[in-house]
Design a protein around this motif. Structure first.
Motif, mmCIF file in Angstrom:
data_model
loop_
_atom_site.group_PDB
_atom_site.id
_atom_site.type_symbol
_atom_site.label_atom_id
_atom_site.label_comp_id
_atom_site.label_asym_id
_atom_site.label_seq_id
_atom_site.Cartn_x
_atom_site.Cartn_y
_atom_site.Cartn_z
ATOM 1 N N GLN A 122 5.884 -5.007 10.490
ATOM 2 C CA GLN A 122 5.105 -4.053 10.111
ATOM 3 C C GLN A 122 4.218 -4.961 9.620
ATOM 4 O O GLN A 122 4.115 -5.341 7.841
ATOM 5 C CB GLN A 122 5.154 -3.582 9.243
ATOM 6 N N ASN A 123 2.703 -5.701 9.367
ATOM 7 C CA ASN A 123 1.560 -6.929 9.074
ATOM 8 C C ASN A 123 1.431 -6.175 8.596
ATOM 9 O O ASN A 123 0.635 -4.798 8.692
ATOM 10 C CB ASN A 123 1.036 -7.887 9.931
ATOM 11 N N ILE A 124 0.621 -5.803 6.827
ATOM 12 C CA ILE A 124 0.627 -5.167 6.389
ATOM 13 C C ILE A 124 -0.797 -6.230 5.384
ATOM 14 O O ILE A 124 -1.049 -7.323 4.989
ATOM 15 C CB ILE A 124 0.331 -4.574 5.146
ATOM 16 N N LEU A 125 -2.160 -5.556 5.500
ATOM 17 C CA LEU A 125 -3.144 -6.381 4.264
ATOM 18 C C LEU A 125 -3.759 -5.248 3.667
ATOM 19 O O LEU A 125 -4.401 -4.532 4.227
ATOM 20 C CB LEU A 125 -4.404 -6.824 6.210
ATOM 21 N N LYS A 126 -3.926 -5.564 2.845
ATOM 22 C CA LYS A 126 -4.526 -4.664 1.306
ATOM 23 C C LYS A 126 -6.141 -5.215 1.225
ATOM 24 O O LYS A 126 -5.446 -6.353 0.525
ATOM 25 C CB LYS A 126 -3.309 -4.292 0.589
ATOM 26 N N GLY A 127 -6.618 -4.724 0.553
ATOM 27 C CA GLY A 127 -7.148 -5.290 -0.271
ATOM 28 C C GLY A 127 -8.557 -4.711 -1.314
ATOM 29 O O GLY A 127 -8.268 -3.140 -0.752
ATOM 30 N N THR A 128 -8.879 -4.893 -1.855
ATOM 31 C CA THR A 128 -9.785 -4.567 -2.415
ATOM 32 C C THR A 128 -11.556 -5.019 -2.494
ATOM 33 O O THR A 128 -11.939 -6.162 -2.878
ATOM 34 C CB THR A 128 -9.537 -4.486 -4.206
ATOM 35 N N TYR A 129 -12.405 -3.948 -2.564
ATOM 36 C CA TYR A 129 -14.263 -4.282 -2.709
ATOM 37 C C TYR A 129 -14.478 -4.454 -3.964
ATOM 38 O O TYR A 129 -14.012 -2.837 -4.440
ATOM 39 C CB TYR A 129 -14.941 -3.162 -1.736
ATOM 40 N N CYS A 131 -17.939 -4.531 -7.032
ATOM 41 C CA CYS A 131 -19.660 -4.963 -7.417
ATOM 42 C C CYS A 131 -19.850 -5.245 -8.974
ATOM 43 O O CYS A 131 -19.653 -4.273 -9.557
ATOM 44 C CB CYS A 131 -20.200 -3.904 -6.120
ATOM 45 N N GLY A 132 -19.426 -6.530 -9.507
ATOM 46 C CA GLY A 132 -19.352 -7.004 -10.580
ATOM 47 C C GLY A 132 -17.918 -6.149 -11.101
ATOM 48 O O GLY A 132 -17.271 -6.699 -10.580
ATOM 49 N N PHE A 133 -17.479 -5.200 -12.128
ATOM 50 C CA PHE A 133 -16.561 -4.939 -12.273
ATOM 51 C C PHE A 133 -16.477 -2.903 -11.875
ATOM 52 O O PHE A 133 -15.486 -2.929 -11.929
ATOM 53 C CB PHE A 133 -16.761 -4.663 -13.798
ATOM 54 N N LYS A 134 -17.425 -2.870 -10.403
ATOM 55 C CA LYS A 134 -17.424 -1.762 -10.081
ATOM 56 C C LYS A 134 -16.950 -1.479 -8.802
ATOM 57 O O LYS A 134 -16.993 -2.304 -7.804
ATOM 58 C CB LYS A 134 -18.537 -0.549 -10.092
ATOM 59 N N PRO A 135 -15.763 -0.563 -8.220
ATOM 60 C CA PRO A 135 -14.873 -0.230 -7.439
ATOM 61 C C PRO A 135 -16.195 0.343 -6.431
ATOM 62 O O PRO A 135 -16.780 1.333 -6.782
ATOM 63 C CB PRO A 135 -14.466 0.568 -7.311
ATOM 64 N N THR A 154 -10.049 0.114 11.976
ATOM 65 C CA THR A 154 -11.257 0.721 10.315
ATOM 66 C C THR A 154 -10.603 1.885 9.682
ATOM 67 O O THR A 154 -9.828 2.409 9.849
ATOM 68 C CB THR A 154 -12.237 1.602 11.455
ATOM 69 N N ALA A 155 -11.019 1.184 7.969
ATOM 70 C CA ALA A 155 -10.378 2.812 7.100
ATOM 71 C C ALA A 155 -11.571 2.586 6.284
ATOM 72 O O ALA A 155 -12.444 2.051 6.665
ATOM 73 C CB ALA A 155 -9.543 0.336 6.438
ATOM 74 N N THR A 156 -11.233 3.253 5.571
ATOM 75 C CA THR A 156 -12.625 3.771 4.322
ATOM 76 C C THR A 156 -11.942 3.443 2.456
ATOM 77 O O THR A 156 -10.510 3.952 2.677
ATOM 78 C CB THR A 156 -12.502 5.325 3.601
ATOM 79 N N THR A 157 -12.715 2.652 2.397
ATOM 80 C CA THR A 157 -12.473 2.465 1.117
ATOM 81 C C THR A 157 -11.812 4.176 -0.581
ATOM 82 O O THR A 157 -12.631 5.024 0.084
ATOM 83 C CB THR A 157 -12.558 1.502 -0.241
ATOM 84 N N ASN A 158 -10.838 3.849 -0.711
ATOM 85 C CA ASN A 158 -10.834 5.100 -1.580
ATOM 86 C C ASN A 158 -11.712 4.883 -3.525
ATOM 87 O O ASN A 158 -12.702 4.422 -3.245
ATOM 88 C CB ASN A 158 -9.522 4.722 -2.437
ATOM 89 N N GLU A 159 -11.112 5.813 -3.823
ATOM 90 C CA GLU A 159 -12.093 5.753 -5.533
ATOM 91 C C GLU A 159 -11.269 4.267 -5.927
ATOM 92 O O GLU A 159 -12.599 3.825 -6.608
ATOM 93 C CB GLU A 159 -11.704 7.257 -6.446
ATOM 94 N N ASN A 160 -11.168 3.373 -5.765
ATOM 95 C CA ASN A 160 -10.709 2.392 -6.409
ATOM 96 C C ASN A 160 -11.172 1.459 -5.810
ATOM 97 O O ASN A 160 -10.949 0.007 -5.830
ATOM 98 C CB ASN A 160 -9.182 2.132 -7.027
ATOM 99 N N GLY A 161 -11.859 1.459 -4.244
ATOM 100 C CA GLY A 161 -12.349 0.203 -3.951
ATOM 101 C C GLY A 161 -11.299 -0.166 -2.732
ATOM 102 O O GLY A 161 -11.541 -1.693 -2.387
ATOM 103 N N VAL A 162 -10.123 0.235 -2.318
ATOM 104 C CA VAL A 162 -9.048 -0.328 -2.137
ATOM 105 C C VAL A 162 -8.798 0.276 -0.566
ATOM 106 O O VAL A 162 -9.189 1.348 -0.514
ATOM 107 C CB VAL A 162 -7.293 0.092 -2.533
ATOM 108 N N PHE A 163 -8.803 -0.591 -0.017
ATOM 109 C CA PHE A 163 -8.317 -0.234 1.757
ATOM 110 C C PHE A 163 -7.053 -1.120 2.290
ATOM 111 O O PHE A 163 -6.711 -1.592 1.093
ATOM 112 C CB PHE A 163 -9.546 -0.955 2.060
ATOM 113 N N LEU A 164 -6.548 -0.236 3.031
ATOM 114 C CA LEU A 164 -5.253 -0.617 3.798
ATOM 115 C C LEU A 164 -4.970 -0.773 5.482
ATOM 116 O O LEU A 164 -6.012 0.321 5.858
ATOM 117 C CB LEU A 164 -4.341 0.141 2.959
ATOM 118 N N PHE A 165 -4.831 -1.397 5.849
ATOM 119 C CA PHE A 165 -4.724 -1.883 7.271
ATOM 120 C C PHE A 165 -2.927 -2.486 7.847
ATOM 121 O O PHE A 165 -2.669 -2.750 6.704
ATOM 122 C CB PHE A 165 -5.519 -2.827 8.208
#
Length: 269
Positions: A122-129, A131-135, A154-165
């Protein structure tokens, strides 16, 4: 088939005795000769596996014979050796290997080999986008396989700018942010057996926006301009109304301050 064979005791030749005499009595030993090995390849659910590679070698791994299982998972091989190693393999399954002593020919007429499936990591890719200090919230992230265009996630970033595949097949991918508001570089990612979890952070900058406008003329069937007609501008992606305005006496309308994107209008009088 009966063979006559024998082995003598060890005797030594030296400078005192250069000639030795060895007498042997040959006794008949029953051997099976050419032995047919028949069997079936199945998976963990007892379903037949077609096209499995089956091969036999001697104890020193010298190849003796090989074949493939048929639609029913059945195979048939022959050998003259009494001690063999049998090997069965198929893509997506663990390889089966076993040593067999051909002392009972009946045992080799219904050999059942069960192959176990290789469990997908189960390969998992997690990341955070950010801009400056704002997600960067509620923005689409795309993971595209570089070799097969049909493999796309495709995935959608949450309120913290985090996405997960998750459950990503092995391969090379391009990670991108689908946004007109932010500048971001495409990131190359290689998913392989060496790692099961990937965690990355991406810093973006805001684009220097050039605001656009939508304008036009609203007319009737005869081509005459219609004044005071209601014009509603919609976001084409989400079908959401954004702006409203009215035409002037020449039927002209104008809506400005628009971000890059796709739009359409609905007019009513």
């Amino acid at each position: 088939m009966n063979k006559k064979t024998a082995k003598s005791k060890n005797k030594k030749i030296n400078y005192k005795k250069s000639e030795i005499k060895i007498d042997l009595c040959l006794e008949e030993v029953k051997t099976s000769g050419r032995i047919i090995i028949k069997g079936k390849i199945i998976d963990e659910n007892s379903k037949a596996i077609k096209g499995a590679n089956v091969k036999i070698t001697d104890e020193n791994f010298n190849p003796l014979n090989h074949t493939k299982s048929n639609c029913q998972g059945e195979f048939s091989l022959y050998t003259n050796e009494e001690k063999i190693i049998i090997n069965a393999e198929h893509k997506g399954f663990y390889t089966f290997t076993s040593r067999i002593y051909l002392k009972d020919e009946k045992e080799l007429q219904n050999l059942l080999i069960k192959l176990s499936k290789i469990k997908q990591v189960q390969n998992i890719l997690k990341g955070t986008y950010v801009c400056g200090f704002k997600p960067i919230k509620e923005t689409e992230v795309v993971l595209q396989n570089t070799k097969d265009k049909n493999i796309k996630y495709t995935a959608t970033t949450n309120e913290n700018g985090v996405f997960l595949f998750s459950n990503i097949p092995f391969g090379k991918y391009i990670l991108s942010l689908n946004s007109n508001e932010y500048c971001t570089k495409n990131i190359k990612i290689c998913i392989n057996r060496c790692r099961q979890f990937y965690n990355i952070g991406i810093i973006c900058t805001k684009r220097k926006m050039k605001f656009g406008t939508v304008n036009g003329v609203i007319t009737d069937n005869s081509g005459n301009p219609i004044d005071s007609a209601l014009v509603v501008l919609f976001d084409a992606k989400n079908n959401i109304p954004l702006y409203t305005t009215y035409t002037n006496e020449k039927g002209v309308y104008l809506i400005g301050g628009l971000l890059p994107g796709k739009y359409y209008i609905i007019a009513q009088k």
